[in-house]
Design a protein around this motif. Structure first.
Motif, PDB file in Angstrom:
ATOM      1  N   TRP A 173     -72.868 -13.824  34.878  1.00  0.00           N
ATOM      2  CA  TRP A 173     -74.141 -14.556  34.986  1.00  0.00           C
ATOM      3  C   TRP A 173     -75.328 -13.599  34.925  1.00  0.00           C
ATOM      4  O   TRP A 173     -76.321 -13.872  34.240  1.00  0.00           O
ATOM      5  N   SER A 174     -75.251 -12.491  35.644  1.00  0.00           N
ATOM      6  CA  SER A 174     -76.387 -11.553  35.673  1.00  0.00           C
ATOM      7  C   SER A 174     -76.589 -10.893  34.310  1.00  0.00           C
ATOM      8  O   SER A 174     -77.730 -10.668  33.889  1.00  0.00           O
ATOM      9  N   ILE A 175     -75.489 -10.594  33.616  1.00  0.00           N
ATOM     10  CA  ILE A 175     -75.613 -10.007  32.275  1.00  0.00           C
ATOM     11  C   ILE A 175     -76.247 -11.017  31.320  1.00  0.00           C
ATOM     12  O   ILE A 175     -77.091 -10.671  30.484  1.00  0.00           O
ATOM     13  N   ALA A 176     -75.876 -12.270  31.463  1.00  0.00           N
ATOM     14  CA  ALA A 176     -76.388 -13.300  30.550  1.00  0.00           C
ATOM     15  C   ALA A 176     -77.861 -13.617  30.787  1.00  0.00           C
ATOM     16  O   ALA A 176     -78.628 -13.809  29.830  1.00  0.00           O
ATOM     17  N   PHE A 177     -78.274 -13.658  32.058  1.00  0.00           N
ATOM     18  CA  PHE A 177     -79.629 -14.119  32.366  1.00  0.00           C
ATOM     19  C   PHE A 177     -80.582 -13.000  32.791  1.00  0.00           C
ATOM     20  O   PHE A 177     -81.782 -13.071  32.500  1.00  0.00           O
ATOM     21  N   LEU A 178     -80.088 -12.005  33.508  1.00  0.00           N
ATOM     22  CA  LEU A 178     -80.986 -10.984  34.055  1.00  0.00           C
ATOM     23  C   LEU A 178     -81.212  -9.806  33.111  1.00  0.00           C
ATOM     24  O   LEU A 178     -82.348  -9.336  32.976  1.00  0.00           O
ATOM     25  N   ILE A 179     -80.150  -9.316  32.485  1.00  0.00           N
ATOM     26  CA  ILE A 179     -80.307  -8.133  31.634  1.00  0.00           C
ATOM     27  C   ILE A 179     -81.283  -8.385  30.484  1.00  0.00           C
ATOM     28  O   ILE A 179     -82.186  -7.565  30.237  1.00  0.00           O
ATOM     29  N   PRO A 180     -81.195  -9.518  29.748  1.00  0.00           N
ATOM     30  CA  PRO A 180     -82.219  -9.780  28.730  1.00  0.00           C
ATOM     31  C   PRO A 180     -83.628  -9.856  29.328  1.00  0.00           C
ATOM     32  O   PRO A 180     -84.598  -9.394  28.710  1.00  0.00           O
ATOM     33  N   LEU A 181     -83.727 -10.416  30.530  1.00  0.00           N
ATOM     34  CA  LEU A 181     -85.025 -10.512  31.191  1.00  0.00           C
ATOM     35  C   LEU A 181     -85.554  -9.119  31.535  1.00  0.00           C
ATOM     36  O   LEU A 181     -86.754  -8.828  31.352  1.00  0.00           O
ATOM     37  N   PHE A 182     -84.679  -8.234  31.991  1.00  0.00           N
ATOM     38  CA  PHE A 182     -85.111  -6.882  32.344  1.00  0.00           C
ATOM     39  C   PHE A 182     -85.465  -6.063  31.097  1.00  0.00           C
ATOM     40  O   PHE A 182     -86.285  -5.150  31.167  1.00  0.00           O
ATOM     41  N   ILE A 183     -84.838  -6.379  29.975  1.00  0.00           N
ATOM     42  CA  ILE A 183     -85.236  -5.735  28.716  1.00  0.00           C
ATOM     43  C   ILE A 183     -86.662  -6.148  28.362  1.00  0.00           C
ATOM     44  O   ILE A 183     -87.493  -5.317  27.948  1.00  0.00           O
ATOM     45  N   LEU A 184     -86.970  -7.433  28.546  1.00  0.00           N
ATOM     46  CA  LEU A 184     -88.350  -7.897  28.335  1.00  0.00           C
ATOM     47  C   LEU A 184     -89.311  -7.205  29.307  1.00  0.00           C
ATOM     48  O   LEU A 184     -90.426  -6.830  28.915  1.00  0.00           O
ATOM     49  N   ASN A 185     -88.896  -7.046  30.567  1.00  0.00           N
ATOM     50  CA  ASN A 185     -89.712  -6.314  31.545  1.00  0.00           C
ATOM     51  C   ASN A 185     -90.053  -4.927  31.035  1.00  0.00           C
ATOM     52  O   ASN A 185     -91.188  -4.446  31.166  1.00  0.00           O
ATOM     53  N   THR A 186     -89.045  -4.264  30.464  1.00  0.00           N
ATOM     54  CA  THR A 186     -89.238  -2.901  29.963  1.00  0.00           C
ATOM     55  C   THR A 186     -90.272  -2.878  28.856  1.00  0.00           C
ATOM     56  O   THR A 186     -91.183  -2.033  28.835  1.00  0.00           O
ATOM     57  N   LEU A 187     -90.167  -3.817  27.902  1.00  0.00           N
ATOM     58  CA  LEU A 187     -91.071  -3.845  26.766  1.00  0.00           C
ATOM     59  C   LEU A 187     -92.489  -4.221  27.156  1.00  0.00           C
ATOM     60  O   LEU A 187     -93.464  -3.717  26.587  1.00  0.00           O
ATOM     61  N   ILE A 188     -92.623  -5.082  28.167  1.00  0.00           N
ATOM     62  CA  ILE A 188     -93.957  -5.566  28.550  1.00  0.00           C
ATOM     63  C   ILE A 188     -94.626  -4.697  29.613  1.00  0.00           C
ATOM     64  O   ILE A 188     -95.817  -4.363  29.509  1.00  0.00           O
ATOM     65  N   PHE A 189     -93.851  -4.278  30.635  1.00  0.00           N
ATOM     66  CA  PHE A 189     -94.463  -3.623  31.796  1.00  0.00           C
ATOM     67  C   PHE A 189     -94.161  -2.128  31.915  1.00  0.00           C
ATOM     68  O   PHE A 189     -94.944  -1.400  32.520  1.00  0.00           O
ATOM     69  N   PHE A 190     -93.049  -1.658  31.360  1.00  0.00           N
ATOM     70  CA  PHE A 190     -92.636  -0.272  31.640  1.00  0.00           C
ATOM     71  C   PHE A 190     -92.406   0.551  30.370  1.00  0.00           C
ATOM     72  O   PHE A 190     -91.724   1.559  30.407  1.00  0.00           O
ATOM     73  N   ARG A 191     -93.019   0.136  29.288  1.00  0.00           N
ATOM     74  CA  ARG A 191     -92.816   0.859  28.045  1.00  0.00           C
ATOM     75  C   ARG A 191     -93.555   2.188  28.070  1.00  0.00           C
ATOM     76  O   ARG A 191     -94.679   2.262  28.532  1.00  0.00           O
TER      77      ARG A 191
END
Length: 489
Positions: A471-489
């Motif tokens: 569940w976490s790989i399906a829902f959280l990891i893609p979300l954290f990738i978006l976090n990286t691109l938007i907030f921590f790039r």
């Protein structure tokens, strides 16, 4: 048959351990130089910790009944697998010092805080008719997410998981609600204040201003909105398939009311004790302000290092235990019975996490000594390094290691802390990684385990250790990738 399956899994664990061992030995074994313990420990000294995690993940799948009655033995086994060789290789003084340090200064305060919040929140009950519709469920999840930063992820989780379960008791499909509850209330919601999650409190003790973490509202709101939206549409899909909708619509409605309100005072005592301890730790009467060390009772001396039990800890923990005692004494048993309150969740957390804390000593020591060698230079690096380790290690010391590593970059301007000046974007990445990614596994944050246990006590079928990670790989990891691109790039 069960014995055969157990032996097969045990063999699988041993094969995996030897595989990790071979990789570790091939990579150089002893690692760096220097006097720090983390430079002396071989990489494969983390194998008991790996064994502990694999046991938690696999054995319940093979023989859940055996696991329920023997998890304490498993925890003790892996602790001894680490401690006895460590004792023989590094001597009694080092072994006793490290054991007492992790147990007295880390594990006991950790369990006392969890115990206090668990006991007090179990005395508060929401009565009345609360139908588990998608709108009601998302409202409860939203309230819990907002509340987590102010009463802690554990406090918010224990307050709201039972009302959520009772509201959806009539439904067949509800596992997804508990999983998203863990994502949001038990983890992501706790990032806005030092009270929300232990790693942020460590940052507060080391000079990060109390309200600086409000700067994390952007990533937190972004994640919360996306996860709540996904949960709403998923819940609406399952809700429409429920067979009891007509009966629920005709059921007599009872006004909502809250019983056990005196426990809110005890909850305030606990939160106040945590905040008060942070204030005292910066007072000259309780700390050496030049070195940042706390005054207290010296319990053990080894190699020029004193193991000191700070007076601040004694004051804080005493207030928390007093609040728990008052809650138990002043709350009627009928409230706890109606709340389906049992001590099993806190007992399970205490049993498993003592093994986790002891076996993770090498991992934390190695990380502390060699963390600067990881080549972390960008916010994205810190977000993922802190987050992935916080998924399986205690996120509080992991946060501290990477906070110190970020300070070693010697930013020309930023937040002045006791470990050095840190660029705000670096500290934000460390903070979000530690708090957000605690949701990646059941052991990433203690409330995860407690929520799962309470759900299972109420006959909700929860996914296995690896199932939850799916569940976490399906829902959280893609979300954290978006976090990286938007907030921590």
């Amino acid at each position: 048959m069960k014995l055969k399956r157990t032996l097969t899994v045990t063999l699988l664990i041993l094969i995996l351990l030897f595989s990790f061992s071979g990789i570790a030995l091939a990579s150089g074994g002893e690692g760096g130089s220097g006097d720090a313990l983390g430079n002396k420990l071989p990489i494969w000294s983390i194998l008991p910790f790996v064994g502990m995690l694999l046991s938690i993940a696999i054995i319940p799948l093979v023989n859940g009944h055996w696991w329920e009655h023997n998890m304490a033995k498993v925890s003790a086994f892996w602790s001894l697998v680490f401690f006895l060789p460590f004792f023989a290789a590094y001597g009694s003084n080092e072994a006793i010092y490290q054991f007492l340090h992790i147990v007295i200064l880390d594990y006991i305060p950790f369990i006392i805080l969890l115990f206090g919040l668990f006991a007090v929140s179990g005395g508060i009950i929401l009565r009345g008719s609360l139908r588990g519709s998608p709108q009601v469920n998302i409202t409860l999840l939203s309230i819990g997410t907002l509340l987590a930063s102010w009463v802690g992820t554990t406090g918010a989780s224990m307050l709201l998981i039972r009302p959520l379960i009772r509201a959806n008791e009539w439904r067949k499909k509800k596992t997804h609600l508990v999983i998203f509850f863990i994502f949001l209330v038990s983890n992501i919601g706790g990032c806005l204040t030092p009270v929300g999650d232990p790693p942020l409190f460590l940052g507060f003790l080391r000079g990060v201003p109390f309200f600086w973490t409000m700067n994390l509202i952007g990533p937190m709101a972004f994640n919360a909105v996306i996860l709540l939206t996904i949960c709403f549409f998923m819940d609406r899909y399952y809700y429409k398939k429920e067979s009891g909708l007509d009966q629920m619509a005709k059921a007599e409605k009872e006004p909502l009311r809250v019983d056990g309100l005196q426990n809110l005072v005890y909850l305030a005592m606990i939160i106040g004790a945590v905040i008060f301890s942070g204030i005292l730790s910066k007072n000259a009467a309780f700390a050496d302000l030049s070195s940042g060390s706390l005054y207290g009772i010296t319990l053990y001396k080894h190699g020029g290092h004193d193991l000191v039990l700070p007076f601040v800890n004694l004051i804080r923990d005493s207030i928390i235990l007093l609040a728990a005692f008052l809650s138990i004494k002043t709350t009627s048993q009928s409230i706890r019975q109606d709340n389906r309150f049992t001590w099993s969740p806190i007992k399970e957390v205490a049993t498993l996490f003592i093994g986790i804390f002891i076996t993770m000593i090498p991992a934390l020591q190695i990380l502390s000594a060699r963390g600067a060698e990881l080549g972390l230079t960008m916010p994205a690096h810190f977000f993922w390094a802190t987050g992935m380790l916080s998924s399986f290690l205690d996120n509080a010391p992991t946060y501290l290691v990477f906070m110190t590593t970020a300070a070693s970059l010697h930013a020309p301007a930023g937040l002045v802390t006791t470990v050095g000046t840190i660029a705000p974007q670096m500290l934000a990445a460390v903070s979000c990684g530690a708090v957000f990614m605690g949701a990646n596994s059941y052991i990433g944050n203690a409330p995860n385990f407690m929520v799962r246990t309470i759900a299972e006590e109420n006959k909700i079928k929860m996914p296995s250790f690896f199932g939850y990670m799916g569940w976490s790989i399906a829902f959280l990891i893609p979300l954290f990738i978006l976090n990286t691109l938007i907030f921590f790039r």
